[in-house]
Design a protein around this motif. Sequence first.
Motif, PDB file in Angstrom:
ATOM      1  N   VAL A  88      45.662  47.022  46.359  1.00  0.00           N
ATOM      2  CA  VAL A  88      46.187  48.156  45.598  1.00  0.00           C
ATOM      3  C   VAL A  88      46.120  47.874  44.103  1.00  0.00           C
ATOM      4  CG1 VAL A  88      48.257  49.511  45.079  1.00  0.00           C
ATOM      5  CG2 VAL A  88      47.679  48.980  47.454  1.00  0.00           C
ATOM      6  N   MET A  89      46.537  46.668  43.710  1.00  0.00           N
ATOM      7  CA  MET A  89      46.503  46.291  42.295  1.00  0.00           C
ATOM      8  C   MET A  89      45.078  46.356  41.752  1.00  0.00           C
ATOM      9  SD  MET A  89      48.064  45.203  39.537  1.00  0.00           S
ATOM     10  CE  MET A  89      49.625  44.424  39.985  1.00  0.00           C
ATOM     11  N   SER A  90      44.107  45.875  42.537  1.00  0.00           N
ATOM     12  CA  SER A  90      42.706  45.902  42.111  1.00  0.00           C
ATOM     13  C   SER A  90      42.249  47.321  41.825  1.00  0.00           C
ATOM     14  CB  SER A  90      41.815  45.278  43.192  1.00  0.00           C
ATOM     15  OG  SER A  90      42.192  43.958  43.465  1.00  0.00           O
ATOM     16  N   MET A  91      42.570  48.238  42.743  1.00  0.00           N
ATOM     17  CA  MET A  91      42.157  49.625  42.575  1.00  0.00           C
ATOM     18  C   MET A  91      42.869  50.288  41.393  1.00  0.00           C
ATOM     19  SD  MET A  91      39.886  49.926  44.940  1.00  0.00           S
ATOM     20  CE  MET A  91      39.562  48.152  44.826  1.00  0.00           C
ATOM     21  N   GLN A  92      44.146  49.962  41.216  1.00  0.00           N
ATOM     22  CA  GLN A  92      44.909  50.543  40.109  1.00  0.00           C
ATOM     23  C   GLN A  92      44.387  50.074  38.753  1.00  0.00           C
ATOM     24  OE1 GLN A  92      48.978  49.473  41.083  1.00  0.00           O
ATOM     25  NE2 GLN A  92      49.313  51.408  42.179  1.00  0.00           N
ATOM     26  N   LEU A  93      43.843  48.871  38.727  1.00  0.00           N
ATOM     27  CA  LEU A  93      43.293  48.345  37.472  1.00  0.00           C
ATOM     28  C   LEU A  93      41.885  48.855  37.202  1.00  0.00           C
ATOM     29  CD1 LEU A  93      44.536  44.641  37.598  1.00  0.00           C
ATOM     30  CD2 LEU A  93      45.388  46.489  36.140  1.00  0.00           C
ATOM     31  N   GLY A  94      41.329  49.612  38.162  1.00  0.00           N
ATOM     32  CA  GLY A  94      40.021  50.215  37.928  1.00  0.00           C
ATOM     33  C   GLY A  94      38.861  49.532  38.613  1.00  0.00           C
ATOM     34  N   ALA A  95      39.150  48.616  39.571  1.00  0.00           N
ATOM     35  CA  ALA A  95      38.055  47.981  40.317  1.00  0.00           C
ATOM     36  C   ALA A  95      37.397  49.007  41.238  1.00  0.00           C
ATOM     37  CB  ALA A  95      38.575  46.803  41.132  1.00  0.00           C
ATOM     38  N   ASP A  96      36.136  48.792  41.538  1.00  0.00           N
ATOM     39  CA  ASP A  96      35.393  49.709  42.398  1.00  0.00           C
ATOM     40  C   ASP A  96      35.454  49.321  43.862  1.00  0.00           C
ATOM     41  OD1 ASP A  96      33.503  51.563  40.458  1.00  0.00           O
ATOM     42  OD2 ASP A  96      33.999  49.632  39.578  1.00  0.00           O
TER      43      ASP A  96
END
Length: 229
Positions: A88-96
């Motif tokens: 979730v953190m990865s996606m929230q930071l803009g990871a693809d």
Amino acid sequence: MFKLLLIEDDTTLFNEIEERLTQWSYEVFGIHNFNKVLQEFTEYKPDLVIIDIQLPKFDGFHWCRMIRAHSNVPIIFLSSRDHPTDIVMSMQLGADDFIQKPFHFDVLIAKIQAILRRVYNYNTDKIELKTWCGAAVDYESNIVTLGTNSIELTKNEMFILKKLIDQKNKIVSRDELMNSLWDDKRFVSDNTLTVNVNRLRKKLDEIDLGRFIETKVGQGYIAVEEAEG
């Protein structure tokens, strides 16, 4: 040639990934100073970033945040951590995307190809990619990816899935499937076809797609996909 920045401090893993990606004609860069990741990112100007979470000094989340403040370059997290909050953190930071270690290299390649194709709108004859029910179906590497989950099919299973997707929402008869497999020098008997379809559906169940392959008794099979909107 696309340039990839691999932010990974495990030298053995870095060398293995670099070797495999280079075989696919990618230009791969690594980080020399983990205190200056953003500076080296700026110098390399990569087309895509692959980053681990656990890194020296600052973690991957920190550097993803820093990169996102300066660039929209696609980012893939590659980590042994699998807690839902990490994803979730990865996606929230803009990871693809987020790939958990250990991983199948074909999955990494399929995801890289899919992201590069989407972001840079390029075409390649090496990999043929289709979208079905929100999943990326890679006919070349026999990988089906939905979100952060992927499955690997056998050649027969992918051949059958491709035939069904090419005629999605239409019934494909058992005879047509077997004749196609015969023409492709992958002859299967009537019973073997049933086994292959059942295995295909079972694997697709792992990413909640098995229900979209329907059996039409006395007729054949159908790959269902509802129209968007």
